[in-house]
Design a protein around this motif. Structure first.
Motif, PDB file in Angstrom:
ATOM      1  N   ALA A   1       8.256   4.959  -3.526  1.00  0.00           N
ATOM      2  CA  ALA A   1       7.267   5.118  -2.457  1.00  0.00           C
ATOM      3  C   ALA A   1       6.173   6.077  -2.907  1.00  0.00           C
ATOM      4  O   ALA A   1       6.419   7.048  -3.626  1.00  0.00           O
TER       5      ALA A   1
ATOM      6  N   ALA B   1       2.767   7.742  -0.848  1.00  0.00           N
ATOM      7  CA  ALA B   1       1.926   7.793   0.339  1.00  0.00           C
ATOM      8  C   ALA B   1       0.459   7.660  -0.036  1.00  0.00           C
ATOM      9  O   ALA B   1       0.058   7.936  -1.172  1.00  0.00           O
ATOM     10  N   ALA B   2      -0.336   7.254   0.929  1.00  0.00           N
ATOM     11  CA  ALA B   2      -1.761   7.028   0.672  1.00  0.00           C
ATOM     12  C   ALA B   2      -2.482   8.305   0.266  1.00  0.00           C
ATOM     13  O   ALA B   2      -3.467   8.258  -0.469  1.00  0.00           O
ATOM     14  N   ASP B   3      -2.004   9.460   0.741  1.00  0.00           N
ATOM     15  CA  ASP B   3      -2.665  10.723   0.413  1.00  0.00           C
ATOM     16  C   ASP B   3      -2.026  11.440  -0.764  1.00  0.00           C
ATOM     17  O   ASP B   3      -2.329  12.602  -1.030  1.00  0.00           O
ATOM     18  N   GLU B   4      -1.149  10.770  -1.489  1.00  0.00           N
ATOM     19  CA  GLU B   4      -0.513  11.370  -2.661  1.00  0.00           C
ATOM     20  C   GLU B   4      -1.228  10.923  -3.933  1.00  0.00           C
ATOM     21  O   GLU B   4      -1.612   9.761  -4.085  1.00  0.00           O
TER      22      GLU B   4
ATOM     23  N   ARG C   1      -5.225   8.127  -7.608  1.00  0.00           N
ATOM     24  CA  ARG C   1      -4.694   7.767  -6.301  1.00  0.00           C
ATOM     25  C   ARG C   1      -5.589   6.692  -5.686  1.00  0.00           C
ATOM     26  O   ARG C   1      -6.717   6.464  -6.131  1.00  0.00           O
ATOM     27  N   ARG C   2      -5.090   6.039  -4.675  1.00  0.00           N
ATOM     28  CA  ARG C   2      -5.861   4.996  -4.014  1.00  0.00           C
ATOM     29  C   ARG C   2      -7.097   5.595  -3.339  1.00  0.00           C
ATOM     30  O   ARG C   2      -7.070   6.721  -2.848  1.00  0.00           O
TER      31      ARG C   2
ATOM     32  N   PRO D   1       0.790  -1.235   0.000  1.00  0.00           N
ATOM     33  CA  PRO D   1       0.000   0.000   0.000  1.00  0.00           C
ATOM     34  C   PRO D   1       0.817   1.277   0.000  1.00  0.00           C
ATOM     35  O   PRO D   1       0.254   2.356  -0.238  1.00  0.00           O
ATOM     36  N   ASP D   2       2.109   1.203   0.263  1.00  0.00           N
ATOM     37  CA  ASP D   2       2.937   2.415   0.362  1.00  0.00           C
ATOM     38  C   ASP D   2       3.857   2.623  -0.835  1.00  0.00           C
ATOM     39  O   ASP D   2       4.676   3.550  -0.828  1.00  0.00           O
ATOM     40  N   VAL D   3       3.763   1.771  -1.848  1.00  0.00           N
ATOM     41  CA  VAL D   3       4.615   1.898  -3.033  1.00  0.00           C
ATOM     42  C   VAL D   3       3.788   1.617  -4.280  1.00  0.00           C
ATOM     43  O   VAL D   3       2.661   1.093  -4.200  1.00  0.00           O
TER      44      VAL D   3
END
Length: 393
Positions: A312, A314-317, A385-386, A262-264
């Protein structure tokens, strides 16, 4: 000022839908055409001017009325205005006695002008119908190349804008897609070199390969390799057909999202502008090793495709990918548009601008503002984004 460029953006998109549709929209009120009002007002104005201006025989100007109707109304409406113009002319010439009669020459002029206007309207309407038919065909092609993506498709929030540099065109060589599958969700954004139907054909070939291999192949490197092979096969076929676009290539970015990581993200860059990672912390270029565009691997020895990188994210990127229409947009002074700098300022002022929909609108408006609405290349802005990030994040 920003609202003005949003309006220009909508007008550019309307132009991309076709001049016929845009004109009909402008001449409609609540879905009803008001095109007839313009020749009617002209006719009333000419008649009123002729009555009030006795020294100036302006009634012959009624020949302009069916001409105006021919430009914006249908054939029947134009024929009606042609007849009404003749009736008004005869009435004014024989009943209103404030001036000498203009006689037969004026009547012949108005009658002949009306007949020509009706023929011109018929030719115009026939051309518009053919154009609308071609627009429907182009729409079907666009839905194949740039298919609509459902909200939250593949567990991703996404937004996209496509603007054609040619207002008569509806599709070009830019392409993007999302393909979820058992091995994660893959994203492809790219730009085929050149323009025209050849570029559309190439984009469709690449997207067809992507939609199949991205679903079935567990390794993103294999997906990248299949895209390269497909591009070379496509070039060989077009060259064998004797087409002049047999040396075409495409830049692209291939992204892989995995629930297990989830971070990459996994990324393969084929000679394309590197993606930007945009989040509340700022804007940064995604660290990925670039390679040659698709279709050019035979120029170098060794690995046929660029390596898969795992930077990497981030989830909010949000990942932002743009085509040459953004990076090569210039102002009247010849300066390029620095979209990363403008995005950084916007996100610093309001972190919610990192959301895909707002980010895409920001880049679209900034590009149009920078180049004064004069696009030199097809423009694609794609953000993804996710899911699960708060709306104000």
């Amino acid at each position: 000022m920003r609202g003005r460029w949003r309006l220009i953006g909508r007008l550019v998109q309307a132009a991309g839908r076709g001049d016929v549709v845009s004109r009909h929209e402008l001449l409609s009120v609540r879905g009803h055409s008001v095109a007839w009002a313009f020749p009617l007002l002209l006719l009333v104005g000419i008649a009123a001017a002729d009555i009030t201006t006795g020294a100036f025989e302006i009634i012959s100007w009624t020949v302009l009325v069916p001409g105006v109707a021919a430009a914006i109304c249908g054939v029947r409406a134009t024929a009606v205005f042609a007849v009404v113009a003749v009736v008004v002319y005869v009435f004014a010439d024989t009943v209103w006695q404030h001036r000498d009669e203009t006689g037969l020459p004026g009547l012949v002029l108005v009658t002949l002008g009306g007949a020509i206007a009706v023929v011109a309207a018929a030719v115009r309407v026939g051309g518009e119908q053919r154009m609308l038919h071609m627009r429907d065909i182009a729409d079907a092609t666009r839905r194949t190349v740039l298919r609509p993506l459902p909200v939250g498709f593949g567990g991703l929030d996404h937004a996209a804008v496509y603007l054609s540099a040619d207002t008569e065109a509806r599709v070009g060589g830019d392409f993007y897609d999302i393909q979820p599958g058992p091995h994660g969700t893959r994203v492809l954004v790219g730009d085929v070199q050149g323009k025209g139907l050849g570029a559309v054909d190439t984009a469709a070939a690449l997207l067809g390969t992507f939609r199949e291999t991205a679903y079935h192949e567990p390794d993103l490197a294999t997906v990248a390799e299949r895209l390269e092979i497909r591009m070379r096969r496509h070039r060989a076929r077009t060259a064998a057909l004797g087409r002049s676009d047999g040396d075409r290539f495409a830049t692209a970015v291939l992204i892989g999202f995995s629930d297990d990581l989830p971070d990459v993200v996994d990324a393969v860059v084929f000679g394309h502008e590197p993606p930007l990672a945009v989040g509340p912390a700022g804007v940064r270029a995604l660290p990925a090793v670039g390679g040659l565009p698709l279709g050019m691997s035979d120029l170098v020895a060794g690995s046929p495709v660029p390596p898969v990188c795992r930077p990497a994210l981030a989830a909010d990127e949000t990942l932002l990918l743009v085509s040459d229409g953004v990076t090569e947009a210039r102002d009247p002074g010849g300066c390029f548009y620095r979209h990363a700098e403008e995005i950084a300022r916007a996100v610093a002022a309001d972190p919610s601008n990192a959301a895909p929909s707002r980010l895409v609108a920001l880049v679209r408006d900034g590009t149009l503002r920078h180049c004064r609405g004069r696009l030199v290349d097809d423009t694609t802005v794609f953000a993804v984004r996710r899911r699960g990030v708060p709306a104000d994040g």
